[in-house]
Design a protein around this motif. Structure first.
Motif, PDB file in Angstrom:
ATOM      1  N   LYS A 141      18.115  21.032 -58.455  1.00 43.99           N
ATOM      2  CA  LYS A 141      18.587  19.677 -58.141  1.00 43.99           C
ATOM      3  C   LYS A 141      18.705  18.831 -59.405  1.00 43.99           C
ATOM      4  CE  LYS A 141      18.343  20.547 -53.707  1.00 43.99           C
ATOM      5  NZ  LYS A 141      19.282  21.557 -53.366  1.00 43.99           N
ATOM      6  N   GLY A 142      19.732  18.011 -59.433  1.00 49.46           N
ATOM      7  CA  GLY A 142      19.946  17.109 -60.556  1.00 49.46           C
ATOM      8  C   GLY A 142      20.759  17.710 -61.689  1.00 49.46           C
ATOM      9  N   THR A 143      21.148  18.968 -61.562  1.00 52.77           N
ATOM     10  CA  THR A 143      21.951  19.609 -62.604  1.00 52.77           C
ATOM     11  C   THR A 143      23.372  19.054 -62.576  1.00 52.77           C
ATOM     12  OG1 THR A 143      20.657  21.649 -62.503  1.00 52.77           O
ATOM     13  CG2 THR A 143      22.865  21.812 -63.448  1.00 52.77           C
ATOM     14  N   LYS A 144      23.868  18.713 -63.726  1.00 54.10           N
ATOM     15  CA  LYS A 144      25.248  18.239 -63.879  1.00 54.10           C
ATOM     16  C   LYS A 144      26.089  19.388 -64.423  1.00 54.10           C
ATOM     17  CE  LYS A 144      24.233  13.778 -63.268  1.00 54.10           C
ATOM     18  NZ  LYS A 144      23.814  13.577 -61.924  1.00 54.10           N
ATOM     19  N   ILE A 145      27.330  19.455 -63.946  1.00 60.52           N
ATOM     20  CA  ILE A 145      28.257  20.484 -64.417  1.00 60.52           C
ATOM     21  C   ILE A 145      29.421  19.800 -65.113  1.00 60.52           C
ATOM     22  CG2 ILE A 145      29.816  22.354 -63.762  1.00 60.52           C
ATOM     23  CD1 ILE A 145      28.040  22.790 -61.279  1.00 60.52           C
ATOM     24  N   ASN A 146      29.684  20.227 -66.343  1.00 60.06           N
ATOM     25  CA  ASN A 146      30.822  19.734 -67.105  1.00 60.06           C
ATOM     26  C   ASN A 146      31.818  20.880 -67.229  1.00 60.06           C
ATOM     27  OD1 ASN A 146      32.502  18.258 -68.785  1.00 60.06           O
ATOM     28  ND2 ASN A 146      31.300  18.701 -70.624  1.00 60.06           N
ATOM     29  N   LEU A 147      32.972  20.726 -66.604  1.00 62.92           N
ATOM     30  CA  LEU A 147      34.015  21.753 -66.648  1.00 62.92           C
ATOM     31  C   LEU A 147      34.989  21.394 -67.770  1.00 62.92           C
ATOM     32  CD1 LEU A 147      35.267  24.303 -65.464  1.00 62.92           C
ATOM     33  CD2 LEU A 147      36.454  22.869 -63.811  1.00 62.92           C
ATOM     34  N   LEU A 148      34.969  22.180 -68.828  1.00 64.24           N
ATOM     35  CA  LEU A 148      35.857  21.933 -69.964  1.00 64.24           C
ATOM     36  C   LEU A 148      37.197  22.617 -69.731  1.00 64.24           C
ATOM     37  CD1 LEU A 148      33.561  22.434 -73.080  1.00 64.24           C
ATOM     38  CD2 LEU A 148      34.199  20.313 -71.956  1.00 64.24           C
ATOM     39  N   THR A 149      38.259  21.882 -69.942  1.00 60.58           N
ATOM     40  CA  THR A 149      39.595  22.458 -69.785  1.00 60.58           C
ATOM     41  C   THR A 149      40.270  22.667 -71.138  1.00 60.58           C
ATOM     42  OG1 THR A 149      40.510  20.233 -69.506  1.00 60.58           O
ATOM     43  CG2 THR A 149      39.941  21.469 -67.496  1.00 60.58           C
ATOM     44  N   ASN A 150      39.683  22.128 -72.212  1.00 59.72           N
ATOM     45  CA  ASN A 150      40.295  22.247 -73.535  1.00 59.72           C
ATOM     46  C   ASN A 150      39.631  23.325 -74.397  1.00 59.72           C
ATOM     47  OD1 ASN A 150      37.868  20.948 -73.880  1.00 59.72           O
ATOM     48  ND2 ASN A 150      38.645  19.454 -75.349  1.00 59.72           N
TER      49      ASN A 150
END
Length: 188
Positions: A141-150
Motif C-alpha cells: 500500500k502507498g506505492t506510486k507507479i511512474n510510467l515513463l514513455t520517453n
C-alpha cells in the motif's frame, strides 16, 4: 539430462502466443547461448528434457534481486515508488518452488517426457510490466507507479507463453504471484 533453458529465447514476438514450436528469436547473448545448448542437447542426447522456464521469482537461499518480480517488489518495499518503462512488454513468471517441483515431476515422468521441450510457467501469469507493478502496488500500500514513455528498456523481451504442453502431461505451477510477492515483502 533435464536442461533448464529460458523462455527469453522467444525474444520479442508481438501478439503471438509462444508455444514450444515457436521459432526462437534470442535478443541477448544469454538467450543465444542457452538456445545453442538446447539445440545441441536435443540433437546429441535423446535422453534430454528441456524446460524453457518463465521469469523466476520468489525467496531462495540467495535471492536474485535482478529478476523482475523480486526487483520491483524490493524497490517498492524500500522506496514505495516504481518507475516502469515499456510497460506494455509481457512476460510469463514462475515461482522458484514450482521450478523445483517441475524437475521432480520430470524425474518421475522422464520416459514419457524425454526428447521434448516444455514451457514451464504460471499460465495465469502472462502479465505486462505495468500489470505486474499494479499487482505489487496492491500488496504494498502507498506505492506510486511512474510510467515513463520517453525511455526504452534495453531488454526488449515481449511475449505471451503457453504452458499447455506440460500441463497436459500433468504438471501445473501452483504458487501465485500474490503468494510470491507476499513472501518477498516479508524477506525484504
Amino acid at each position: 539430462i533435464i536442461y533448464p533453458n529460458t523462455n527469453s529465447g522467444y525474444g520479442s514476438t508481438g501478439e503471438e502466443i509462444c508455444t514450444e514450436e515457436t521459432p526462437s528469436n534470442p535478443i541477448s547473448l544469454y538467450a543465444s547461448t542457452k538456445q545453442d545448448a538446447e539445440d545441441h542437447l536435443l540433437k546429441v542426447h535423446y535422453n534430454t528434457v528441456v524446460f524453457r522456464l518463465a521469469t523466476v521469482f520468489g525467496v531462495s537461499p540467495r535471492p536474485r534481486t535482478d529478476l523482475l518480480v523480486n526487483n520491483l517488489t524490493k524497490v517498492a518495499r524500500e522506496q514505495k515508488h516504481l518507475t516502469v518503462f515499456d510497460g506494455h512488454f509481457r512476460r510469463n513468471y514462475i515461482h522458484v518452488l514450482d521450478v523445483a517441483n517441475a524437475f521432480i515431476f520430470a524425474i518421475h515422468n522422464f520416459n514419457k517426457m524425454k526428447g521434448k521441450i516444455y514451457n514451464v510457467g504460471l499460465s495465469n501469469a502472462n502479465l505486462t510490466k505495468i500489470q505486474l507493478a499494479k499487482l505489487i502496488k496492491k500488496n504494498i500500500k502507498g506505492t506510486k507507479i511512474n510510467l515513463l514513455t520517453n525511455r526504452k528498456d534495453p531488454d526488449k523481451r515481449d511475449y505471451f507463453v503457453s504452458n499447455k504442453k506440460i500441463e497436459k502431461k500433468g504438471f501445473k505451477a501452483k504458487v501465485s504471484l500474490d503468494q510470491g510477492i507476499e513472501e518477498l515483502i516479508t524477506i525484504f
